[in-house]
Enzyme design. Structure first.
Site, PDB file in Angstrom:
ATOM      1  N   ASP A   8      31.164  35.815 -60.131  1.00  0.00           N
ATOM      2  CA  ASP A   8      31.852  35.068 -58.968  1.00  0.00           C
ATOM      3  C   ASP A   8      32.995  34.360 -59.380  1.00  0.00           C
ATOM      4  OD1 ASP A   8      32.151  34.153 -56.343  1.00  0.00           O
ATOM      5  OD2 ASP A   8      31.115  32.126 -56.744  1.00  0.00           O
ATOM      6  N   SER A   9      33.754  33.938 -58.461  1.00  0.00           N
ATOM      7  CA  SER A   9      34.969  33.116 -58.707  1.00  0.00           C
ATOM      8  C   SER A   9      34.616  31.834 -59.213  1.00  0.00           C
ATOM      9  CB  SER A   9      35.948  32.891 -57.477  1.00  0.00           C
ATOM     10  OG  SER A   9      35.168  32.278 -56.533  1.00  0.00           O
ATOM     11  N   TYR A  40      39.301  32.658 -55.369  1.00  0.00           N
ATOM     12  CA  TYR A  40      39.914  33.869 -55.232  1.00  0.00           C
ATOM     13  C   TYR A  40      40.466  34.114 -53.834  1.00  0.00           C
ATOM     14  CZ  TYR A  40      37.617  35.887 -59.410  1.00  0.00           C
ATOM     15  OH  TYR A  40      37.288  36.368 -60.768  1.00  0.00           O
ATOM     16  N   GLY A  41      40.017  33.227 -52.580  1.00  0.00           N
ATOM     17  CA  GLY A  41      40.123  33.512 -51.324  1.00  0.00           C
ATOM     18  C   GLY A  41      41.697  33.800 -50.925  1.00  0.00           C
ATOM     19  N   CYS A  71      30.197  37.885 -54.999  1.00  0.00           N
ATOM     20  CA  CYS A  71      31.431  37.438 -54.282  1.00  0.00           C
ATOM     21  C   CYS A  71      32.116  38.241 -53.299  1.00  0.00           C
ATOM     22  CB  CYS A  71      32.307  37.134 -55.580  1.00  0.00           C
ATOM     23  SG  CYS A  71      34.106  36.652 -54.900  1.00  0.00           S
ATOM     24  N   ASN A  72      32.010  37.700 -52.087  1.00  0.00           N
ATOM     25  CA  ASN A  72      32.460  38.760 -51.079  1.00  0.00           C
ATOM     26  C   ASN A  72      34.009  39.223 -51.111  1.00  0.00           C
ATOM     27  OD1 ASN A  72      30.397  38.622 -48.336  1.00  0.00           O
ATOM     28  ND2 ASN A  72      30.249  36.970 -49.788  1.00  0.00           N
ATOM     29  N   THR A  73      34.760  38.045 -51.516  1.00  0.00           N
ATOM     30  CA  THR A  73      36.170  38.163 -51.685  1.00  0.00           C
ATOM     31  C   THR A  73      36.451  39.294 -52.928  1.00  0.00           C
ATOM     32  OG1 THR A  73      36.397  35.898 -51.136  1.00  0.00           O
ATOM     33  CG2 THR A  73      38.450  37.184 -51.965  1.00  0.00           C
ATOM     34  N   GLU A 150      32.312  23.560 -55.306  1.00  0.00           N
ATOM     35  CA  GLU A 150      32.837  23.406 -56.784  1.00  0.00           C
ATOM     36  C   GLU A 150      32.822  21.973 -57.236  1.00  0.00           C
ATOM     37  OE1 GLU A 150      33.559  26.024 -59.019  1.00  0.00           O
ATOM     38  OE2 GLU A 150      32.665  27.346 -57.660  1.00  0.00           O
ATOM     39  N   CYS A 182      30.526  34.291 -47.541  1.00  0.00           N
ATOM     40  CA  CYS A 182      31.092  34.064 -48.957  1.00  0.00           C
ATOM     41  C   CYS A 182      30.039  33.228 -49.482  1.00  0.00           C
ATOM     42  CB  CYS A 182      32.177  32.936 -48.753  1.00  0.00           C
ATOM     43  SG  CYS A 182      32.651  31.961 -50.209  1.00  0.00           S
ATOM     44  N   THR A 183      29.779  33.544 -50.827  1.00  0.00           N
ATOM     45  CA  THR A 183      28.509  33.237 -51.483  1.00  0.00           C
ATOM     46  C   THR A 183      28.601  31.717 -51.956  1.00  0.00           C
ATOM     47  OG1 THR A 183      29.658  33.955 -53.627  1.00  0.00           O
ATOM     48  CG2 THR A 183      28.038  35.461 -52.763  1.00  0.00           C
ATOM     49  N   HIS A 184      29.607  30.952 -51.867  1.00  0.00           N
ATOM     50  CA  HIS A 184      29.594  29.551 -51.777  1.00  0.00           C
ATOM     51  C   HIS A 184      29.055  28.785 -50.603  1.00  0.00           C
ATOM     52  CE1 HIS A 184      32.681  30.039 -54.998  1.00  0.00           C
ATOM     53  NE2 HIS A 184      32.482  29.065 -55.263  1.00  0.00           N
TER      54      HIS A 184
HETATM   55  N1  DGL Z   1      32.334  32.933 -53.503  1.00  0.00           N
HETATM   56  C1  DGL Z   1      33.458  33.672 -52.932  1.00  0.00           C
HETATM   57  C2  DGL Z   1      33.079  34.540 -52.059  1.00  0.00           C
HETATM   58  O1  DGL Z   1      31.868  35.265 -51.705  1.00  0.00           O
HETATM   59  C3  DGL Z   1      34.844  33.514 -53.231  1.00  0.00           C
HETATM   60  C4  DGL Z   1      35.221  32.020 -52.807  1.00  0.00           C
HETATM   61  C5  DGL Z   1      36.794  32.002 -53.386  1.00  0.00           C
HETATM   62  O2  DGL Z   1      36.880  32.026 -54.589  1.00  0.00           O
HETATM   63  O3  DGL Z   1      37.629  31.913 -52.538  1.00  0.00           O
HETATM   64  O4  DGL Z   1      34.075  35.032 -51.199  1.00  0.00           O
END
Ligand code: DGL
Length: 254
Positions: A8-9, A40-41, A71-73, A150, A182-184
């Site tokens: 993931d990011s 990453y977004g 990570c979805n992104t 984070e 988003c996994t966060h």
């Molecule tokens: N956890 C990430 C996701 O699922 C990315 C969050 C990010 O880095 O912007 O999209």
């Protein structure tokens, strides 16, 4: 024993690891948080593809049998490239759970919280196209959510205000189901649920992704369930966010 690479990011992917380890408790896990390059977004697809390639190389060198892009992104930006460039490697990706939300809504409005990168990705746009005739799909970027997670700020007045700023517009449009894209975001789930109120259901696709990982390992005859369990946590930046959040995804019996 399967070797499961996850990346993931940052530490958001731990919310996916949590579901994986429930279903597959006796495997070897290698978790890579690319937190020196987080978020990453708002990065370009090219940038994320380069990172995804670098991380996949590292996970494969360490013996990963499968890679979960937690990570979805990164899934939106890079999974097609990864599958093309590593044709023998199974990659499992994330995507917002629009389908179960569209099937479950009573108000006819679902809300999707995700990063800008996920919401503009062709994968998501295609999926949205499949459902938007029957339901209204309201979207919002979880502005500031990744930074809160984070930073380990999972609750408190600042967190609640930040969450409300992105969730309220979805509620105002009538959403009765909110999809965490988003996994966060699952780390903020208690606050999201509190802000949204009891009439709103929150959906996280991580359990479905864990089931898909199990299915793919079985299809490929990768031996599973034999142990011993191990977890290697790796980060391109500071390891402390991972250390802070790990206890939240570790089962009490561990
Ligand atoms: N956890 C990430 C996701 O699922 C990315 C969050 C990010 O880095 O912007 O999209």
């Amino acid at each position: 024993m399967a070797s499961i690479g996850i990346f993931d990011s940052g530490c958001g992917g731990l919310s996916v690891y949590k579901e994986l380890v429930k279903l597959l408790p006796n495997e070897r896990y290698i978790f890579f948080a690319d937190n020196a390059h987080c978020p990453y977004g708002d990065k370009s697809a090219q940038y994320i593809q380069d990172r995804a390639r670098f991380i996949s190389d590292s996970l494969l060198q360490q013996g990963a049998d499968i890679i979960v892009v937690a990570c979805n992104t990164a899934t939106a930006a890079a999974i097609a490239t990864l599958r093309r460039e590593y044709p023998s490697v199974p990659f499992i990706g994330m995507e917002p759970a629009v389908k179960p939300a569209a099937l479950g809504t009573r108000s006819g409005v679902i809300g999707v919280l995700a990063t800008a990168g996920t919401l503009k990705g062709s994968k998501y746009l295609k999926m949205r196209g499949l459902y938007e005739d029957g339901v209204k799909i309201a979207e919002h970027v979880g502005q500031g959510f990744v930074e809160l997670v984070e930073g380990g700020k999972l609750d408190g007045p600042e967190t609640e205000a930040t969450v409300r700023a992105s969730v309220q517009p979805l509620l105002d449009q009538g959403a009765d189901i909110i999809v965490l894209g988003c996994t966060h975001y699952p780390f903020l789930r208690p606050v999201i649920e509190r802000v949204a109120g009891p009439g709103v259901q929150v959906i996280d696709p991580a359990p479905a992704v864990a089931r898909q990982t199990l299915r793919v390992l079985q299809e490929r005859n990768v031996p599973i369930g034999q142990g011993p369990f191990s977890l290697s946590l790796q980060a391109s930046g500071s390891p402390s966010p991972l250390k802070t959040l790990l206890p939240l995804v570790t089962q009490p019996t561990d």
